[in-house]
Design a protein around this motif. Structure first.
Motif, PDB file in Angstrom:
ATOM      1  N   UNK A  71       0.857  -1.175   0.000  1.00 36.86           N
ATOM      2  CA  UNK A  71       0.000   0.000   0.000  1.00 36.86           C
ATOM      3  C   UNK A  71       0.901   1.236   0.000  1.00 36.86           C
ATOM      4  N   UNK A  72       0.695   2.116  -0.956  1.00 38.90           N
ATOM      5  CA  UNK A  72       1.531   3.318  -1.057  1.00 38.90           C
ATOM      6  C   UNK A  72       0.657   4.560  -1.080  1.00 38.90           C
ATOM      7  N   UNK A  73       1.062   5.566  -0.316  1.00 38.25           N
ATOM      8  CA  UNK A  73       0.349   6.845  -0.279  1.00 38.25           C
ATOM      9  C   UNK A  73       1.289   7.936  -0.775  1.00 38.25           C
ATOM     10  N   UNK A  74       0.753   8.793  -1.608  1.00 34.79           N
ATOM     11  CA  UNK A  74       1.574   9.815  -2.259  1.00 34.79           C
ATOM     12  C   UNK A  74       0.999  11.198  -2.022  1.00 34.79           C
ATOM     13  N   UNK A  75       1.816  12.193  -2.295  1.00 32.29           N
ATOM     14  CA  UNK A  75       1.335  13.569  -2.220  1.00 32.29           C
ATOM     15  C   UNK A  75       0.360  13.895  -3.352  1.00 32.29           C
ATOM     16  N   UNK A  76       0.139  12.938  -4.273  1.00 30.97           N
ATOM     17  CA  UNK A  76      -0.880  13.140  -5.298  1.00 30.97           C
ATOM     18  C   UNK A  76      -2.287  12.859  -4.767  1.00 30.97           C
ATOM     19  N   UNK A  77      -2.381  12.586  -3.448  1.00 30.57           N
ATOM     20  CA  UNK A  77      -3.655  12.365  -2.739  1.00 30.57           C
ATOM     21  C   UNK A  77      -4.214  10.956  -2.910  1.00 30.57           C
ATOM     22  N   UNK A  78      -3.519  10.082  -3.651  1.00 29.84           N
ATOM     23  CA  UNK A  78      -4.004   8.728  -3.885  1.00 29.84           C
ATOM     24  C   UNK A  78      -3.320   7.714  -2.971  1.00 29.84           C
ATOM     25  N   UNK A  79      -4.050   6.633  -2.687  1.00 28.70           N
ATOM     26  CA  UNK A  79      -3.471   5.440  -2.067  1.00 28.70           C
ATOM     27  C   UNK A  79      -3.607   4.316  -3.083  1.00 28.70           C
ATOM     28  N   UNK A  80      -2.496   3.734  -3.480  1.00 24.65           N
ATOM     29  CA  UNK A  80      -2.530   2.631  -4.441  1.00 24.65           C
ATOM     30  C   UNK A  80      -2.295   1.306  -3.717  1.00 24.65           C
ATOM     31  N   UNK A  81      -3.026   0.278  -4.165  1.00 17.62           N
ATOM     32  CA  UNK A  81      -2.877  -1.066  -3.623  1.00 17.62           C
ATOM     33  C   UNK A  81      -2.256  -1.932  -4.711  1.00 17.62           C
ATOM     34  N   UNK A  82      -1.075  -2.470  -4.434  1.00 13.99           N
ATOM     35  CA  UNK A  82      -0.319  -3.253  -5.407  1.00 13.99           C
ATOM     36  C   UNK A  82      -0.289  -4.715  -4.990  1.00 13.99           C
ATOM     37  N   UNK A  83      -0.407  -5.592  -5.941  1.00 13.81           N
ATOM     38  CA  UNK A  83      -0.179  -7.012  -5.698  1.00 13.81           C
ATOM     39  C   UNK A  83       1.141  -7.378  -6.356  1.00 13.81           C
ATOM     40  N   UNK A  84       2.035  -7.945  -5.574  1.00 12.65           N
ATOM     41  CA  UNK A  84       3.373  -8.263  -6.055  1.00 12.65           C
ATOM     42  C   UNK A  84       3.601  -9.758  -5.906  1.00 12.65           C
ATOM     43  N   UNK A  85       3.890 -10.450  -7.010  1.00  9.87           N
ATOM     44  CA  UNK A  85       4.236 -11.868  -6.998  1.00  9.87           C
ATOM     45  C   UNK A  85       5.762 -11.981  -7.038  1.00  9.87           C
ATOM     46  N   UNK A  86       6.324 -12.637  -6.048  1.00 16.45           N
ATOM     47  CA  UNK A  86       7.775 -12.710  -5.918  1.00 16.45           C
ATOM     48  C   UNK A  86       8.240 -14.148  -6.123  1.00 16.45           C
ATOM     49  N   UNK A  87       9.234 -14.388  -6.966  1.00 17.14           N
ATOM     50  CA  UNK A  87       9.704 -15.759  -7.195  1.00 17.14           C
ATOM     51  C   UNK A  87      10.423 -16.320  -5.976  1.00 17.14           C
ATOM     52  N   UNK A  88      10.376 -17.628  -5.833  1.00 17.84           N
ATOM     53  CA  UNK A  88      11.196 -18.280  -4.828  1.00 17.84           C
ATOM     54  C   UNK A  88      12.657 -18.135  -5.207  1.00 17.84           C
ATOM     55  N   UNK A  89      13.527 -18.158  -4.202  1.00 13.86           N
ATOM     56  CA  UNK A  89      14.951 -18.059  -4.491  1.00 13.86           C
ATOM     57  C   UNK A  89      15.430 -19.306  -5.206  1.00 13.86           C
ATOM     58  N   UNK A  90      16.250 -19.103  -6.229  1.00 16.09           N
ATOM     59  CA  UNK A  90      16.828 -20.247  -6.928  1.00 16.09           C
ATOM     60  C   UNK A  90      17.946 -20.839  -6.107  1.00 16.09           C
ATOM     61  N   UNK A  91      18.242 -22.087  -6.335  1.00 13.13           N
ATOM     62  CA  UNK A  91      19.295 -22.772  -5.561  1.00 13.13           C
ATOM     63  C   UNK A  91      20.459 -23.121  -6.438  1.00 13.13           C
TER      64      UNK A  91
END
Length: 394
Positions: free
Chosen positions: A374-394
């Motif tokens: 969740x990010x809030x900016x001086x542009x008056x908006x709050x954005x909700x982001x979904x982030x998919x993160x890969x597992x660490x490679x071995x």
């Protein structure tokens, strides 16, 4: 944010980066940044006025709390607005004067820090079962009882200006940040008045005040599980405090002087062993806690082109928000860090961040854990982001 009235102030402008600190940025085979994906699920618009911005964000269970520059505190059920982005929200309370600077949650209570030098305590009902929460203010800190008992003894008076005194339980400038002890017994507040105060959450009594804790405004505070208190200031220093065994008050145990500009944000790793600090020098310093709480800087994360204004940690990820209008997602392994994603879409500097594991989409067999940022900016908006993160490679 530093002790400044405007983001255009020279004291907030980006300064030269820390050339003397080695970079931890890595392109190791352990990371596969190209497989990280992200999307903006929704944009919340709590205010229609362009002069108002969200000044702080806090997550607690299914609720997102926002504090704004025009005194408003709101709660949002994130399971509702992710499913129905157009859902309106009426859970609003207005308090104090100026911006709400920080919000922390303990049990059914909100502690909010304000630009009018006060801390307010709210009881929230219907936390999980009803979209419309009810706020009831139960205290304003310092409490009237605290003020009266301290007022009776001259030794409790401190001089704040040439011809003005007040009791030591008062903050006399903006309360910039709050943090709770691990068990929620104590609340720590820091202020542009350069003091640290310790409050007991059971009865809201002020137990301790550290005067002149820094040489300039204090902008951030973080508390580790083992009781170390970290403060970051416009004086470019991070200081470490601890109540030593047998002592009644906190003592200064370490000072870190590696940033070359005012410090805006602090965040601790999940296990409390690593401190992240962001400043106007555009770098995020990574410091490991050694014996007796001493901090050792192991390196810096570089990539932002302007001041670092906010930080958040979730799981093994570090999220950073900058005056360059972007959010970066970092992951560190064996003292090497990779920037997994750059979230772009805000039109103004990023003022506040919070993040959580995305429980609604989490698949135990998935190779891409999901997170909500969740990010809030001086542009008056709050954005909700979904982030998919890969597992660490071995």
């Amino acid at each position: 944010m530093e002790h400044s009235a405007s983001f255009n102030n020279n004291s907030l402008s980006s300064q030269r980066s820390l050339a003397s600190v080695p970079s931890l940025n890595s392109h190791s085979h352990l990371f596969i940044p190209s497989t990280t994906s992200h999307s903006c699920l929704t944009t919340l618009k709590p205010h229609t006025s362009s002069s108002v911005y969200i000044s702080c964000l806090t997550l607690a269970g299914n609720l997102l709390y926002t504090g704004s520059s025009d005194r408003e505190i709101r709660s949002w059920n994130h399971t509702h607005f992710i499913q129905k982005p157009t859902t309106t929200n009426n859970n609003v309370v207005i308090a104090g004067k100026g911006a709400v600077k920080s919000i922390v949650v303990h049990s059914d209570k909100l502690f909010t820090a304000h630009q009018d030098n006060k801390i307010r305590v709210w009881r929230v009902t219907n936390l999980e079962h009803d979209q419309n929460q009810k706020y009831t203010r139960v205290a304003t800190l310092p409490t009237l009882g605290d003020r009266l008992t301290k007022l009776l003894l001259p030794k409790n008076q401190v001089r704040i200006r040439r011809h003005k005194k007040c009791t030591w339980v008062h903050h006399v400038d903006t309360v910039s940040s709050l943090a709770l002890s691990k068990d929620g017994t104590f609340l720590y507040s820091v202020s542009w008045d350069r003091t640290i105060k310790v409050w007991r959450t059971k009865d809201f009594a002020c137990l301790e005040s550290v005067r002149d804790a820094h040489d300039d405004a204090i902008n951030a505070v973080a508390v580790s599980y083992d009781g170390y208190v970290y403060t970051g200031s416009a004086d470019k220093r991070i200081r470490v405090w601890k109540k030593l065994e047998g002592e009644k008050k906190h003592s200064l145990v370490d000072t870190l002087e590696k940033h070359n500009s005012g410090i805006n944000a602090l965040a601790l790793s999940a296990d409390g062993s690593v401190l992240y600090s962001g400043a106007c020098d555009r770098s995020i310093l990574v410091s490991e806690k050694g014996k007796n709480g001493k901090l050792l800087v192991v390196g810096a994360l570089r990539g932002h082109t302007r001041s670092i204004l906010c930080l958040a940690v979730v799981s093994d990820l570090v999220c950073s928000g900058s005056e360059d209008k972007t959010v970066r997602i970092w992951r560190g392994v064996q003292k090497e860090y990779s920037c997994l994603a750059v979230l772009e879409g805000h039109r103004s500097p990023i003022k506040s961040l919070t993040a959580a594991v995305d429980r609604s989409e989490q698949d135990p067999n998935s190779e891409e854990p999901s997170f909500l940022v969740y990010s809030a900016s001086l542009d008056c908006d709050v954005k909700v982001w979904q982030v998919f993160v890969p597992l660490l490679s071995t």
